[in-house]
Design a protein around this motif. Structure first.
Motif, PDB file in Angstrom:
ATOM      1  N   ALA A  53     -50.379 -43.844 -44.673  1.00 19.70           N
ATOM      2  CA  ALA A  53     -51.399 -44.566 -43.903  1.00 19.70           C
ATOM      3  C   ALA A  53     -50.787 -45.539 -42.898  1.00 19.70           C
ATOM      4  CB  ALA A  53     -52.330 -45.328 -44.856  1.00 19.70           C
ATOM      5  N   GLY A  54     -49.448 -45.605 -42.851  1.00 19.99           N
ATOM      6  CA  GLY A  54     -48.777 -46.458 -41.877  1.00 19.99           C
ATOM      7  C   GLY A  54     -48.662 -47.910 -42.272  1.00 19.99           C
ATOM      8  N   ILE A  55     -48.793 -48.223 -43.566  1.00 25.37           N
ATOM      9  CA  ILE A  55     -48.745 -49.620 -44.018  1.00 25.37           C
ATOM     10  C   ILE A  55     -47.320 -50.161 -43.982  1.00 25.37           C
ATOM     11  CG2 ILE A  55     -49.204 -51.168 -45.964  1.00 25.37           C
ATOM     12  CD1 ILE A  55     -51.707 -50.183 -44.529  1.00 25.37           C
ATOM     13  N   PHE A  56     -46.327 -49.326 -44.225  1.00 25.13           N
ATOM     14  CA  PHE A  56     -44.927 -49.738 -44.128  1.00 25.13           C
ATOM     15  C   PHE A  56     -44.080 -48.546 -43.700  1.00 25.13           C
ATOM     16  CE2 PHE A  56     -46.376 -49.728 -48.629  1.00 25.13           C
ATOM     17  CZ  PHE A  56     -45.907 -48.482 -49.018  1.00 25.13           C
ATOM     18  N   PRO A  57     -42.928 -48.823 -43.059  1.00 27.05           N
ATOM     19  CA  PRO A  57     -42.086 -47.738 -42.539  1.00 27.05           C
ATOM     20  C   PRO A  57     -41.007 -47.262 -43.503  1.00 27.05           C
ATOM     21  CG  PRO A  57     -41.288 -49.815 -41.691  1.00 27.05           C
ATOM     22  CD  PRO A  57     -42.494 -50.140 -42.536  1.00 27.05           C
ATOM     23  N   ARG A  58     -40.819 -47.990 -44.603  1.00 21.98           N
ATOM     24  CA  ARG A  58     -39.744 -47.645 -45.529  1.00 21.98           C
ATOM     25  C   ARG A  58     -40.167 -47.997 -46.945  1.00 21.98           C
ATOM     26  NH1 ARG A  58     -34.639 -46.703 -44.169  1.00 21.98           N
ATOM     27  NH2 ARG A  58     -34.883 -47.796 -42.178  1.00 21.98           N
ATOM     28  N   ILE A  59     -39.620 -47.236 -47.898  1.00 25.18           N
ATOM     29  CA  ILE A  59     -39.932 -47.414 -49.315  1.00 25.18           C
ATOM     30  C   ILE A  59     -38.639 -47.612 -50.096  1.00 25.18           C
ATOM     31  CG2 ILE A  59     -40.807 -46.270 -51.403  1.00 25.18           C
ATOM     32  CD1 ILE A  59     -42.634 -44.600 -49.519  1.00 25.18           C
ATOM     33  N   VAL A  60     -38.669 -48.520 -51.059  1.00 23.34           N
ATOM     34  CA  VAL A  60     -37.657 -48.549 -52.112  1.00 23.34           C
ATOM     35  C   VAL A  60     -38.364 -48.254 -53.429  1.00 23.34           C
ATOM     36  CG1 VAL A  60     -36.024 -49.940 -53.437  1.00 23.34           C
ATOM     37  CG2 VAL A  60     -36.097 -50.160 -50.950  1.00 23.34           C
ATOM     38  N   PHE A  61     -37.939 -47.216 -54.122  1.00 19.61           N
ATOM     39  CA  PHE A  61     -38.369 -46.980 -55.490  1.00 19.61           C
ATOM     40  C   PHE A  61     -37.288 -47.536 -56.403  1.00 19.61           C
ATOM     41  CE2 PHE A  61     -40.895 -43.282 -53.723  1.00 19.61           C
ATOM     42  CZ  PHE A  61     -42.132 -43.874 -53.973  1.00 19.61           C
ATOM     43  N   THR A  62     -37.692 -48.362 -57.349  1.00 19.88           N
ATOM     44  CA  THR A  62     -36.723 -49.050 -58.185  1.00 19.88           C
ATOM     45  C   THR A  62     -37.082 -48.898 -59.660  1.00 19.88           C
ATOM     46  OG1 THR A  62     -35.902 -51.247 -58.825  1.00 19.88           O
ATOM     47  CG2 THR A  62     -37.971 -51.193 -57.614  1.00 19.88           C
ATOM     48  N   GLY A  63     -36.105 -48.484 -60.464  1.00 19.32           N
ATOM     49  CA  GLY A  63     -36.331 -48.376 -61.893  1.00 19.32           C
ATOM     50  C   GLY A  63     -35.415 -47.370 -62.559  1.00 19.32           C
ATOM     51  N   ALA A  64     -34.852 -47.749 -63.702  1.00 20.05           N
ATOM     52  CA  ALA A  64     -34.024 -46.857 -64.518  1.00 20.05           C
ATOM     53  C   ALA A  64     -34.930 -46.212 -65.560  1.00 20.05           C
ATOM     54  CB  ALA A  64     -32.898 -47.652 -65.165  1.00 20.05           C
ATOM     55  N   THR A  69     -40.378 -44.624 -71.159  1.00 22.24           N
ATOM     56  CA  THR A  69     -40.380 -43.747 -69.983  1.00 22.24           C
ATOM     57  C   THR A  69     -39.308 -42.669 -70.012  1.00 22.24           C
ATOM     58  OG1 THR A  69     -38.886 -45.162 -68.655  1.00 22.24           O
ATOM     59  CG2 THR A  69     -41.257 -45.635 -68.558  1.00 22.24           C
ATOM     60  N   VAL A  70     -38.358 -42.778 -70.908  1.00 23.01           N
ATOM     61  CA  VAL A  70     -37.204 -41.870 -70.862  1.00 23.01           C
ATOM     62  C   VAL A  70     -37.616 -40.424 -71.119  1.00 23.01           C
ATOM     63  CG1 VAL A  70     -36.573 -42.203 -73.303  1.00 23.01           C
ATOM     64  CG2 VAL A  70     -34.817 -41.565 -71.614  1.00 23.01           C
ATOM     65  N   GLU A  71     -38.631 -40.205 -71.945  1.00 21.27           N
ATOM     66  CA  GLU A  71     -39.061 -38.831 -72.217  1.00 21.27           C
ATOM     67  C   GLU A  71     -39.794 -38.245 -71.013  1.00 21.27           C
ATOM     68  OE1 GLU A  71     -41.839 -36.359 -75.402  1.00 21.27           O
ATOM     69  OE2 GLU A  71     -41.030 -38.324 -75.954  1.00 21.27           O
ATOM     70  N   ARG A  72     -40.649 -39.063 -70.386  1.00 22.38           N
ATOM     71  CA  ARG A  72     -41.419 -38.563 -69.258  1.00 22.38           C
ATOM     72  C   ARG A  72     -40.576 -38.440 -67.990  1.00 22.38           C
ATOM     73  NH1 ARG A  72     -47.115 -40.838 -66.580  1.00 22.38           N
ATOM     74  NH2 ARG A  72     -47.541 -38.887 -65.476  1.00 22.38           N
ATOM     75  N   ALA A  78     -37.229 -44.273 -60.857  1.00 24.37           N
ATOM     76  CA  ALA A  78     -37.159 -44.268 -59.387  1.00 24.37           C
ATOM     77  C   ALA A  78     -36.888 -42.874 -58.847  1.00 24.37           C
ATOM     78  CB  ALA A  78     -36.092 -45.244 -58.904  1.00 24.37           C
ATOM     79  N   VAL A  79     -36.064 -42.113 -59.537  1.00 22.81           N
ATOM     80  CA  VAL A  79     -35.741 -40.755 -59.091  1.00 22.81           C
ATOM     81  C   VAL A  79     -36.984 -39.873 -59.122  1.00 22.81           C
ATOM     82  CG1 VAL A  79     -34.414 -38.672 -59.651  1.00 22.81           C
ATOM     83  CG2 VAL A  79     -33.324 -40.929 -59.761  1.00 22.81           C
ATOM     84  N   HIS A  80     -37.736 -39.947 -60.212  1.00 20.87           N
ATOM     85  CA  HIS A  80     -38.958 -39.153 -60.322  1.00 20.87           C
ATOM     86  C   HIS A  80     -40.014 -39.632 -59.328  1.00 20.87           C
ATOM     87  CE1 HIS A  80     -38.239 -36.540 -63.876  1.00 20.87           C
ATOM     88  NE2 HIS A  80     -37.330 -37.464 -64.151  1.00 20.87           N
ATOM     89  N   TYR A  81     -40.106 -40.931 -59.110  1.00 20.95           N
ATOM     90  CA  TYR A  81     -41.038 -41.449 -58.108  1.00 20.95           C
ATOM     91  C   TYR A  81     -40.714 -40.865 -56.727  1.00 20.95           C
ATOM     92  CZ  TYR A  81     -43.227 -45.227 -60.897  1.00 20.95           C
ATOM     93  OH  TYR A  81     -43.968 -45.957 -61.795  1.00 20.95           O
TER      94      TYR A  81
END
Length: 222
Positions: A53-64, A69-72, A78-81
């Motif tokens: 929608a043009g709200i931001f030009p860049r994304i950081v996905f963060t999380g181990a 969450t390890v099973e899912r 962050a990699v799955h995101y």
């Protein structure tokens, strides 16, 4: 067996905490969207929708990973995101992945370090934290403490409480997380990990009743 229906006798108190933890910020243009890792893939969906929608030009996905969450997300939150966002049309060059954070403080600190590593830190004066709905207030308070130079707004997938519980499929899990995140508002401020925020008496009372009802798996020592 988990149920996706909120018990009627708890609904009022759960809604009190739900409403309190929403910041009700307007989704306005910012320099960077930060998708905070969790068990909820809706965070990545909403982040991708906001980018498109043009709200931001860049994304950081963060999380181990966390135990929940390890099973899912065996390759990391962050990699799955990122993979999900690519499926939703976000270009790969618009995404940075921070794969080591294990808590919200790490999410913020490691994102700053990643931007600095890529020579982008000075370009960011405003950020949007995209999170689970009940994580908004806590993540906002921590970002204001750890990254005070930037303007911070929060956003989550816009679902009513009942629909969110249905999407997760486990009412007890949602209630426990709500209780824990609410408590962290004052505990983290006392520890100087987050800015202090006013917690109205009705919120404290609803929190206490839910604790007394046994929703304590996310409660931490004070």
């Amino acid at each position: 067996m988990p149920t996706a229906t909120l018990p009627a006798e708890l609904r009022a108190d759960v809604e009190t905490l739900w409403n309190f933890n929403h910041m009700d910020h307007e989704a306005r243009p910012v320099d960077l969207g930060i998708g905070l890792g969790s068990h909820d893939l809706g965070v990545a969906t909403h982040t991708a929708n906001l980018y498109n929608a043009g709200i931001f030009p860049r994304i950081v996905f963060t999380g181990a990973n966390a135990p929940t969450t390890v099973e899912r997300f065996p390759r990391g939150e962050a990699v799955h995101y990122r993979e999900h966002a690519l499926e939703l049309g976000v270009p790969d060059e618009a995404i940075l992945v921070e794969p080591k954070a294990t808590n919200t403080g790490d999410n913020i600190d490691f994102t700053r370090a990643l931007l600095d590593q890529h020579g982008l830190l000075d370009q960011v004066q405003s950020i949007m934290l995209i999170s689970r709905p009940y994580q908004q207030r806590r993540s906002y308070a921590m970002a204001r403490k750890r990254w005070p130079e930037v303007d911070v707004v929060c956003s989550s997938l816009p679902l009513p409480l009942s629909e969110y519980v249905e999407s997760i499929g486990d009412a007890d899990r949602v209630i426990n997380m709500l209780v824990g995140d609410t408590q962290r508002i004052w505990v983290y401020a006392q520890k100087d990990w987050a800015v202090e925020q006013d917690v109205p008496t009705p919120v404290h009372d609803a929190y206490s009743r839910l604790v007394d009802a046994g929703f304590t798996t996310r409660v931490i020592p004070e």
